[in-house]
Enzyme design. Structure first.
Site, PDB file in Angstrom:
ATOM      1  N   CYS A 287     -36.566  23.891 -29.217  1.00  0.00           N
ATOM      2  CA  CYS A 287     -37.081  22.665 -28.611  1.00  0.00           C
ATOM      3  C   CYS A 287     -37.123  22.786 -27.093  1.00  0.00           C
ATOM      4  CB  CYS A 287     -36.250  21.466 -29.037  1.00  0.00           C
ATOM      5  SG  CYS A 287     -34.482  21.663 -28.744  1.00  0.00           S
TER       6      CYS A 287
ATOM      7  N   GLU B 212     -32.113  14.035 -30.865  1.00  0.00           N
ATOM      8  CA  GLU B 212     -32.647  15.135 -30.046  1.00  0.00           C
ATOM      9  C   GLU B 212     -33.833  15.681 -30.812  1.00  0.00           C
ATOM     10  OE1 GLU B 212     -33.900  18.418 -29.032  1.00  0.00           O
ATOM     11  OE2 GLU B 212     -32.034  19.305 -29.755  1.00  0.00           O
TER      12      GLU B 212
END
Length: 454
Positions: free
Chosen positions: A262, A228
């Site tokens: 993010c 990720e």
């Protein structure tokens, strides 16, 4: 020392920890390997009991744990307390649902009986980041532990006390020794650690560079990985959007976690018909945010995690100006101790500017004007990233076109992108691969064993 708590609100080092010696690391690897041999035979009920206990401990210690998070990486105390509470929810969700989701799946075939049986892989090495230092670990650990895997945590070097607190949490929750272990190992040693035959799989949340390094090492060892990585999430506003809700949510979506997320919205792609009004209202709201001490309840935005990170953001803002963008609000470093940066809005950004393809990991927003929804989708996809996206519209056709057309791991309609234990989380393109959370995340580090009984 390589592991240190450096308070971003003051710039002062508060505590330091040494790296493990090779002998200490070997002892912990042996312990984890022995623990897996036993832990994999435990029942779902036993594993669930440990996770529920961990959740109960967190729920009773929210302010204490949150104080560590705020001190180490600078998120507001309110945000830190919310993160701790969310982790308790995540632990409970996997404790309650893993057994059902991992039940044998019957398949009709030529066999008398055939099915898929899920088993743990072994030791999962987790390389985790500083921005959500508790949640990122729990969302890997809860499903991995419920499946019967054991975990080794290599946390970011600037959140060592959080790493120790997580290890202590699982110890107090009754997990057997060696089932979850913090490793104070340096980033340069990760590639060699991945080659160790006792490591079965690796999960990483972090930068593109870190992802490439881990994927390369894991590829050489033929080990499963979940990555990720970064994101430059689009926040699309069409002419039919509820502008009040869109502006209000846009501010939160950009400055959540001091802008260091993010899945924070970073590129605000607005249809021309409402672009000027959105820009004016959005800029005014960003300019009104209170920047300051993260422990002060009045603070909206705390410090950037480090001086280097703040310097990088200031460099990106200046590069945007040189490429033709205009800075509204912020764009300056407050005259105070610590690594603060005023929230900033950049207008006049176009998709052909190099800066439009970068990730701003801090409270800096880019506003991009487009003529229509088709152009908005094109602009949303004009990035190497593909993590989350947010679409604001009240037209069903526009919504359907955006859901189908935007290249991302998630599309949130009239809502801010967020993670939840029941929803798959992950990206495409340079935002990584694999999924965390939900049934999909639960099965990432499983051996899906086919059983065929003639």
């Amino acid at each position: 020392m390589p592991f240190a708590t450096i308070n971003p609100a003051t710039g002062k080092t508060e505590k330091e920890f040494p790296a493990l010696t090779p002998d200490e690391l070997e002892r912990l690897l042996q312990r984890a390997s022995a623990a897996f041999a036993e832990y994999r035979t435990t029942t779902f009920a036993e594993r669930s009991r440990h996770l529920i206990t961990a959740a109960e401990l967190l729920e009773g210690e929210v302010p204490d744990v949150a104080r560590i998070l705020t001190t180490e990486m600078g998120k507001t105390f309110a945000a830190a307390k919310a993160e701790v509470s969310k982790c308790a929810v995540g632990l409970r969700w996997f404790a309650d649902n893993a057994e059902e989701l991992l039940a044998d799946e019957s398949i009709t075939s030529a066999a008398t009986r055939s099915y898929v049986h899920y088993q743990p892989l072994g030791i999962v090495l987790a390389v985790m980041p500083w921005n959500f230092p508790l949640w990122q670990v729990i969302r890997f650990a809860a499903p991995a532990l419920m499946l019967g895997n054991v975990g080794l945590l290599k946390h970011a070097s600037n959140v060592p006390q959080t790493a120790l607190a997580i290890e202590d949490l699982f110890r107090r929750a009754g997990l057997p020794e060696g089932v979850f272990t913090n490793l104070f190992v340096e980033s340069k040693d990760i590639a060699d650690l991945i080659q160790d035959p006792r490591i079965a799989a690796v999960t990483l949340t972090g930068s593109e560079y870190a992802g490439m390094s881990v994927a390369s090492a894991a590829g050489r060892a033929l080990k499963k990985t979940v990555l990720e990585l970064g994101g430059s999430d689009p926040f699309v506003v069409t002419a039919t959007a509820d502008l009040d809700a869109a502006v209000r949510t846009a501010v939160t979506a950009r400055v959540q976690n001091n802008g260091q997320s993010c899945i924070a919205a970073k590129r605000f792609i607005v249809v021309e018909e409402v672009a000027q009004e959105f820009l004016e209202r959005f800029t005014g709201a960003m300019d009104a945010l209170v920047v300051g001490d993260p422990f002060d309840p009045a603070t909206d935005v705390g410090p950037i995690v480090s001086q280097a990170q703040r310097d990088e953001l200031m460099g990106q803002i200046e590069a945007a100006r040189q490429q033709g963008a205009t800075a509204h609000a912020g764009a300056k470093v407050p005259d105070s101790d610590g690594w603060y940066l005023a929230p900033t809005v950049l207008s006049g950004v176009t998709t052909d500017m190099p800066v439009a393809r970068e990730e701003f990991f801090g409270p800096v927003a880019m506003v991009i004007r487009v003529p229509d929804v088709a152009a908005a989708i094109e602009a949303a996809n004009a990035t190497p990233f593909g993590l989350g996206s947010s679409v604001w519209s009240q037209d069903e056709d526009e919504i359907a076109r955006c859901i189908e057309g935007i290249e991302a791991g998630a599309v949130f309609v009239n809502a801010m992108v967020a993670s939840a234990p029941e929803l798959p989380f992950g990206g495409i393109k340079r935002s990584g691969y694999g999924r965390e959370l939900s049934e999909l995340g639960l099965k990432e580090f499983a051996n899906a064993k086919t059983v065929f009984v003639a």
